[in-house]
Design an enzyme around this catalytic site. Sequence first.
Site, PDB file in Angstrom:
ATOM      1  N   HIS A 100     -16.151 -16.099 108.931  1.00  0.00           N
ATOM      2  CA  HIS A 100     -16.945 -15.372 109.943  1.00  0.00           C
ATOM      3  C   HIS A 100     -17.059 -13.878 109.661  1.00  0.00           C
ATOM      4  CE1 HIS A 100     -17.596 -18.912 112.153  1.00  0.00           C
ATOM      5  NE2 HIS A 100     -16.557 -18.904 112.953  1.00  0.00           N
ATOM      6  N   HIS A 170     -21.605 -17.575 118.600  1.00  0.00           N
ATOM      7  CA  HIS A 170     -20.374 -18.350 118.770  1.00  0.00           C
ATOM      8  C   HIS A 170     -19.957 -18.518 120.237  1.00  0.00           C
ATOM      9  CE1 HIS A 170     -16.420 -19.921 117.590  1.00  0.00           C
ATOM     10  NE2 HIS A 170     -16.818 -19.874 116.324  1.00  0.00           N
ATOM     11  N   GLU A 297     -22.942 -23.982 116.551  1.00  0.00           N
ATOM     12  CA  GLU A 297     -23.265 -22.757 115.833  1.00  0.00           C
ATOM     13  C   GLU A 297     -24.376 -23.028 114.812  1.00  0.00           C
ATOM     14  OE1 GLU A 297     -19.474 -21.274 114.183  1.00  0.00           O
ATOM     15  OE2 GLU A 297     -18.554 -22.733 115.566  1.00  0.00           O
TER      16      GLU A 297
END
Length: 358
Positions: A100, A170, A297
């Site tokens: 991420h 997210h 996502e």
Amino acid sequence: MQREFGRIGERVVHAMTLTGEGLSAEVLTYGGTLRSLKIDTPRGPVSVVLGLSDLDAYRNDQDYLGVLVGRYGNRIGGAGFELDGRRYTLSANEGGNHLHGGHVGFGRRIWHIAACEPQRLLLQYMSPDGEEGYPGQVHVEAEFLLEPQRLQLTLRARTDAPTPVNLTHHPYFNLAGDPSVPAAAQVLHIPADHYLPIDDQLIPIGEIATVAGTPFDFRLPATLDLRRVADHPQLRIGGGFDHCLVLADDRRCSAELYSPHSGVALRMSSSAPGVQLYEGHGLDGSHPELGRGVCLEPQGFPDAPNRPQFPSTILRPGEVYEQHIVYQFALPGPAAEWSAVQAALDAAESKTFVMSPG
């Protein structure tokens, strides 16, 4: 409405409230975080995403609650990649891998407010060359727009040098609006014929496998618990569902989710080729008071910079990265048949399109 949410040193973190027909949202400049999303129902507002109480809680959060993720959503194996004959080493923030966007990523930055209106918010962030090991300076925009029973998020990026870009969002969804109601009791539909199997470090092994006969087959609506097979090796590796599903080319949407408890339904649509399904089991230890939420996502494939067989996630100068994510809500009511859920979503979607300007 805009208010001070907290401070990091001398820098103010703002919270902006957007209000539309049938829903309201609160977004933070810290991480572009969707802190709250409430849907109006006959029984009162239902909070459909998980959020935290204050800025310190978000600064200490390791689960990416509600944040904008970049430069690269999901994982890059070995925290590095080769691009145009040069090797780049990224920050390793999950063992030896990159997750991420790294230690800080985009989800721990303070974004700039470029525009703030009652139903529209435009945030910007400039990611400098070398940030978390990535080449090139990248200018990123995130536009939140409320329409009737609908939240649209548009992510855009431009670069001055070739670089991987794979932005995503997210939020953790529990459409029941009640942490005592398991998120796994939500009914889920994902029009994906394939998924990406992972190794013991949660990195794709490179295979694009069929979902047929696996727990990852959500082509027909089902709860996570119904699809769960306790001894399935992929679920053991992930500790549950934490996999990228490859969306069908002829899909109508990216995912649909429904709470038989609250009667709230969601249809998510996106231009991305995949959707990471994560059932939020990491929250059991970090935020037990929240319960779990399901993450959907939309994104390019994880580890694509190291997998030439995957669709490219490289952005080059002169190109514009753009991803549209639409969260369409409807109220079919509690304990509805799936046909009624889809009919309600169709009707809400039609109303949005009719009322949208232009």
